[in-house]
Design a protein around this motif. Sequence first.
Motif, mmCIF file in Angstrom:
data_model
loop_
_atom_site.group_PDB
_atom_site.id
_atom_site.type_symbol
_atom_site.label_atom_id
_atom_site.label_comp_id
_atom_site.label_asym_id
_atom_site.label_seq_id
_atom_site.Cartn_x
_atom_site.Cartn_y
_atom_site.Cartn_z
ATOM 1 N N THR A 1 0.818 -1.217 0.000
ATOM 2 C CA THR A 1 0.000 0.000 0.000
ATOM 3 C C THR A 1 0.849 1.262 0.000
ATOM 4 O O THR A 1 0.316 2.360 -0.206
ATOM 5 C CB THR A 1 -0.957 0.030 1.206
ATOM 6 O OG1 THR A 1 -0.211 -0.182 2.409
ATOM 7 C CG2 THR A 1 -2.029 -1.040 1.060
ATOM 8 N N ASP A 2 2.154 1.139 0.242
ATOM 9 C CA ASP A 2 3.015 2.322 0.129
ATOM 10 C C ASP A 2 3.818 2.315 -1.168
ATOM 11 O O ASP A 2 4.766 3.106 -1.312
ATOM 12 C CB ASP A 2 3.921 2.483 1.350
ATOM 13 C CG ASP A 2 4.819 1.280 1.602
ATOM 14 O OD1 ASP A 2 4.722 0.289 0.853
ATOM 15 O OD2 ASP A 2 5.623 1.335 2.557
ATOM 16 N N ALA A 3 3.439 1.465 -2.122
ATOM 17 C CA ALA A 3 4.086 1.478 -3.436
ATOM 18 C C ALA A 3 3.740 2.771 -4.166
ATOM 19 O O ALA A 3 2.639 3.309 -4.037
ATOM 20 C CB ALA A 3 3.653 0.271 -4.253
ATOM 21 N N LYS A 4 4.695 3.264 -4.947
ATOM 22 C CA LYS A 4 4.504 4.503 -5.703
ATOM 23 C C LYS A 4 4.185 4.157 -7.152
ATOM 24 O O LYS A 4 4.936 3.442 -7.826
ATOM 25 C CB LYS A 4 5.750 5.375 -5.623
ATOM 26 C CG LYS A 4 6.086 5.837 -4.203
ATOM 27 C CD LYS A 4 7.320 6.722 -4.203
ATOM 28 C CE LYS A 4 7.650 7.217 -2.803
ATOM 29 N NZ LYS A 4 8.245 6.150 -1.962
ATOM 30 N N TYR B 1 3.871 10.802 -9.707
ATOM 31 C CA TYR B 1 3.695 9.513 -9.051
ATOM 32 C C TYR B 1 3.114 9.787 -7.667
ATOM 33 O O TYR B 1 3.245 10.886 -7.119
ATOM 34 C CB TYR B 1 5.027 8.758 -8.927
ATOM 35 C CG TYR B 1 6.027 9.443 -8.019
ATOM 36 C CD1 TYR B 1 5.989 9.277 -6.623
ATOM 37 C CD2 TYR B 1 7.017 10.272 -8.546
ATOM 38 C CE1 TYR B 1 6.889 9.923 -5.789
ATOM 39 C CE2 TYR B 1 7.923 10.919 -7.716
ATOM 40 C CZ TYR B 1 7.859 10.742 -6.347
ATOM 41 O OH TYR B 1 8.737 11.395 -5.526
ATOM 42 N N SER B 2 2.484 8.768 -7.075
ATOM 43 C CA SER B 2 1.949 8.935 -5.731
ATOM 44 C C SER B 2 1.597 7.576 -5.148
ATOM 45 O O SER B 2 1.781 6.529 -5.794
ATOM 46 C CB SER B 2 0.705 9.850 -5.737
ATOM 47 O OG SER B 2 0.336 10.235 -4.420
ATOM 48 N N THR B 3 1.090 7.584 -3.938
ATOM 49 C CA THR B 3 0.590 6.390 -3.262
ATOM 50 C C THR B 3 -0.897 6.585 -2.956
ATOM 51 O O THR B 3 -1.400 7.710 -2.983
ATOM 52 C CB THR B 3 1.326 6.149 -1.931
ATOM 53 O OG1 THR B 3 1.026 7.233 -1.033
ATOM 54 C CG2 THR B 3 2.831 6.078 -2.138
ATOM 55 N N VAL B 4 -1.565 5.504 -2.625
ATOM 56 C CA VAL B 4 -2.998 5.633 -2.328
ATOM 57 C C VAL B 4 -3.230 6.504 -1.096
ATOM 58 O O VAL B 4 -4.197 7.277 -1.040
ATOM 59 C CB VAL B 4 -3.684 4.256 -2.150
ATOM 60 C CG1 VAL B 4 -3.822 3.541 -3.488
ATOM 61 C CG2 VAL B 4 -2.949 3.373 -1.132
ATOM 62 N N ASP B 5 -2.329 6.427 -0.100
ATOM 63 C CA ASP B 5 -2.561 7.227 1.103
ATOM 64 C C ASP B 5 -2.229 8.697 0.888
ATOM 65 O O ASP B 5 -2.919 9.574 1.424
ATOM 66 C CB ASP B 5 -1.752 6.683 2.281
ATOM 67 C CG ASP B 5 -2.202 7.296 3.606
ATOM 68 O OD1 ASP B 5 -3.423 7.256 3.893
ATOM 69 O OD2 ASP B 5 -1.360 7.838 4.332
ATOM 70 N N ASP B 6 -1.196 8.992 0.116
ATOM 71 C CA ASP B 6 -0.926 10.391 -0.203
ATOM 72 C C ASP B 6 -2.084 11.009 -0.980
ATOM 73 O O ASP B 6 -2.443 12.172 -0.754
ATOM 74 C CB ASP B 6 0.364 10.518 -1.022
ATOM 75 C CG ASP B 6 1.514 11.088 -0.189
ATOM 76 O OD1 ASP B 6 1.431 11.048 1.057
ATOM 77 O OD2 ASP B 6 2.506 11.566 -0.778
ATOM 78 N N LEU B 7 -2.678 10.246 -1.874
ATOM 79 C CA LEU B 7 -3.821 10.765 -2.634
ATOM 80 C C LEU B 7 -5.023 10.981 -1.727
ATOM 81 O O LEU B 7 -5.804 11.922 -1.929
ATOM 82 C CB LEU B 7 -4.175 9.828 -3.780
ATOM 83 C CG LEU B 7 -3.165 9.810 -4.935
ATOM 84 C CD1 LEU B 7 -3.598 8.808 -6.001
ATOM 85 C CD2 LEU B 7 -2.998 11.200 -5.559
ATOM 86 N N ARG B 8 -5.183 10.133 -0.728
ATOM 87 C CA ARG B 8 -6.251 10.356 0.265
ATOM 88 C C ARG B 8 -6.023 11.682 0.983
ATOM 89 O O ARG B 8 -6.949 12.501 1.118
ATOM 90 C CB ARG B 8 -6.269 9.209 1.275
ATOM 91 C CG ARG B 8 -7.254 9.403 2.433
ATOM 92 C CD ARG B 8 -7.079 8.355 3.520
ATOM 93 N NE ARG B 8 -5.821 8.509 4.240
ATOM 94 C CZ ARG B 8 -5.636 9.313 5.281
ATOM 95 N NH1 ARG B 8 -6.634 10.049 5.739
ATOM 96 N NH2 ARG B 8 -4.461 9.383 5.876
ATOM 97 N N ARG B 9 -4.800 11.895 1.450
ATOM 98 C CA ARG B 9 -4.509 13.109 2.214
ATOM 99 C C ARG B 9 -4.592 14.357 1.327
ATOM 100 O O ARG B 9 -5.059 15.409 1.772
ATOM 101 C CB ARG B 9 -3.134 12.978 2.874
ATOM 102 C CG ARG B 9 -3.149 11.922 3.978
ATOM 103 C CD ARG B 9 -1.903 11.920 4.827
ATOM 104 N NE ARG B 9 -0.770 11.372 4.092
ATOM 105 C CZ ARG B 9 0.414 11.972 3.990
ATOM 106 N NH1 ARG B 9 0.595 13.156 4.557
ATOM 107 N NH2 ARG B 9 1.393 11.406 3.353
ATOM 108 N N TRP B 10 -4.156 14.236 0.071
ATOM 109 C CA TRP B 10 -4.290 15.353 -0.867
ATOM 110 C C TRP B 10 -5.756 15.708 -1.080
ATOM 111 O O TRP B 10 -6.136 16.883 -1.056
ATOM 112 C CB TRP B 10 -3.640 15.001 -2.196
ATOM 113 C CG TRP B 10 -4.182 15.772 -3.359
ATOM 114 C CD1 TRP B 10 -5.041 15.319 -4.333
ATOM 115 C CD2 TRP B 10 -3.926 17.158 -3.684
ATOM 116 N NE1 TRP B 10 -5.332 16.318 -5.231
ATOM 117 C CE2 TRP B 10 -4.662 17.452 -4.852
ATOM 118 C CE3 TRP B 10 -3.166 18.153 -3.091
ATOM 119 C CZ2 TRP B 10 -4.652 18.724 -5.439
ATOM 120 C CZ3 TRP B 10 -3.148 19.416 -3.670
ATOM 121 C CH2 TRP B 10 -3.885 19.685 -4.840
#
Length: 353
Positions: free
Chosen positions: A76-79, A254-263
Amino acid sequence: MGNMVGHLGLTRRALCCLGGVSVACPAAEPDYDGLIGPLAAAGNFMGAVLVSSGERILFAKAYGSADLEWNVPNTTDAKFRIGSISKQFTAASILLLAQEKKVEIDRSVVSYVPDAPPAWKPITLHHLLTHTSGIPDFLGFADFQSRKTLPSPPAETLLRFRDRPLEFPPGTEGRYSNSGYVLLADTVEHVSGETFAGFLLKRVLEPLGLHDTGVDTHRAILPHRARGYTRFRQGLGNADYLDMSVATGGGSLYSTVDDLRRWTLALHQGRVVSADLYRRMTTPTFHNYGYGLEIRNEPGGRIIGHGGGMEGFSSFLQYREKDRLVSAVLSNVRTDVTGRLANQLADLARKGA
């Protein structure tokens, strides 16, 4: 970050009968894995997904491989390269400049792009943001495939379409065009005096703590990078090479699923741009398109999102305004299921609330 699985607990109750007495009992938790697992097992999805309600992560899980040749599993922290989800970051960058009175959304692009042709004079930044400029999409040009491997920063890329005739008068209709977002990235660079990547890092990503998001380059050693794959008749194979400078502004992140949640939460909670500019960003024009976002008015409230697709990657990010639900689906195989999965994940979360 690992696999993050939330617990819905007693958020929804039904009546159970125990010894002739009706009591509240918890409903079954939504079966998110039951939705995605079979697709992954059949080879129709590989990547990471997340669904959250407000700040609470309800479900996050990764499927398949980040690197098939080394048999490294996705996490889940894959970019992942996120393709056109990048456009909302570009739009936010322009709005930050507008907030500082360094650009005007309704002013002609010729004010910001040196040596712009006379045909672009009626085109405003608003037209570029909403795909209503009439500038043709350079991804559809006959020479795109042969030139996509060559470095091409925004100032060079715009030369490919600078002298092409407009497809329609600006503002009269909408037609998706990555060319407009190249021009927006070029505007950011000329107005700020920084590279697009540098401006985005300093003004958007670092202030929000989005340390797993950035402008991608082939040269960068990126921890937890997921490699991209394409399905061929014989099976999965390495995706075509794309020099990421070609995608600047329109699909270079590029991003991760959790960074996109926080964004997503930061953007829609007013922590990125002012309320007035956010209102403009999320006001739909032709084909329900705002500024780097698609907006649909549904009976359950507005659904705001965007998909992405490029060599070896597909993605979808959705926000349900009324319920504050975020669903993110990132795939390192080019596929057409990411939008459907994001919608279904949000549906499951809403039913389980």
